[in-house]
Design a protein around this motif. Structure first.
Motif: not given
Length: 199
Positions: A16-17, A21
């Motif tokens: 998810e990051r 990002g």
């Protein structure tokens, strides 16, 4: 996806990051006209789906609803020189990289869903910039409505997550640090940081 299991990650929060990002992906699908790829901004719903939009005239737009597609988010990558391992003659060049493949069925979103996607996407990216953040309300609604007519929103239910975090995990901690130092000196700061942070 690299076949070496040493380069796997199973941390969904990390995925998810990476999606948030990077915020950009490639969508691959096979159409009656042959294989096609679209380059798209991407948003995760946080519950196992990702959303994206295509220009209405994109070669994939008319085929995407109901098909199974592949989304790929590419993270940092960098060439790794054998000289960073020292004098060992049994080392060769390689490439370290981060990539996340996601596969699943795609459905077309309605107009409200598309608007929500655009709000989420702009909020995701504006959060990376200094304030004040731009929001959809700052544009003329008639203009936004016109632009929305030129794009189509889609949501992919991710049924397979295939990550590769190739960060020299097959080397000793000392050699990994030498590679990270070499990458940093060569200007590959993101790769050096992710090597030190994840391995």
């Amino acid at each position: 996806m690299h076949p070496n299991p040493a380069f796997r990650q199973g941390d969904r929060a990390l995925f998810e990051r990476l999606i948030g990002g990077i915020g950009f992906a490639m969508i691959f699908a096979t159409t009656p006209d042959g294989p096609r790829v679209a380059h798209v901004p991407l948003v995760s719903t946080g519950d196992g789906a990702v959303q994206f939009h295509l220009a209405r005239g994109n070669a994939l737009a008319r085929h995407m609803d109901g098909m199974v597609a592949l989304a790929v988010v590419n993270g940092p990558d960098a060439y790794v020189s054998p000289r960073w391992y020292g004098d060992d003659p049994n080392q060769v060049p390689t490439w370290n990289y981060v990539a996340l493949e996601m596969e699943g069925p795609v459905r077309r979103m309605d107009r409200d869903g598309l608007y929500g996607l655009l709000e989420a996407l702009s909020a995701q990216e504006e959060a990376k910039l200094p304030p004040p953040a731009w929001t959809m309300e700052k544009s003329d609604p008639a203009y936004i409505d016109k632009l929305m007519g030129a794009i189509v929103g889609f949501e992919m239910e991710v049924q397979a997550w295939r990550p590769t975090f190739k960060l020299s995990q097959n080397k000793s901690p000392q050699l990994r640090e030498q590679v990270a130092a070499g990458l940093e000196e060569a200007g590959s700061h993101a790769m050096a940081a992710i090597m030190r942070g994840l391995v």
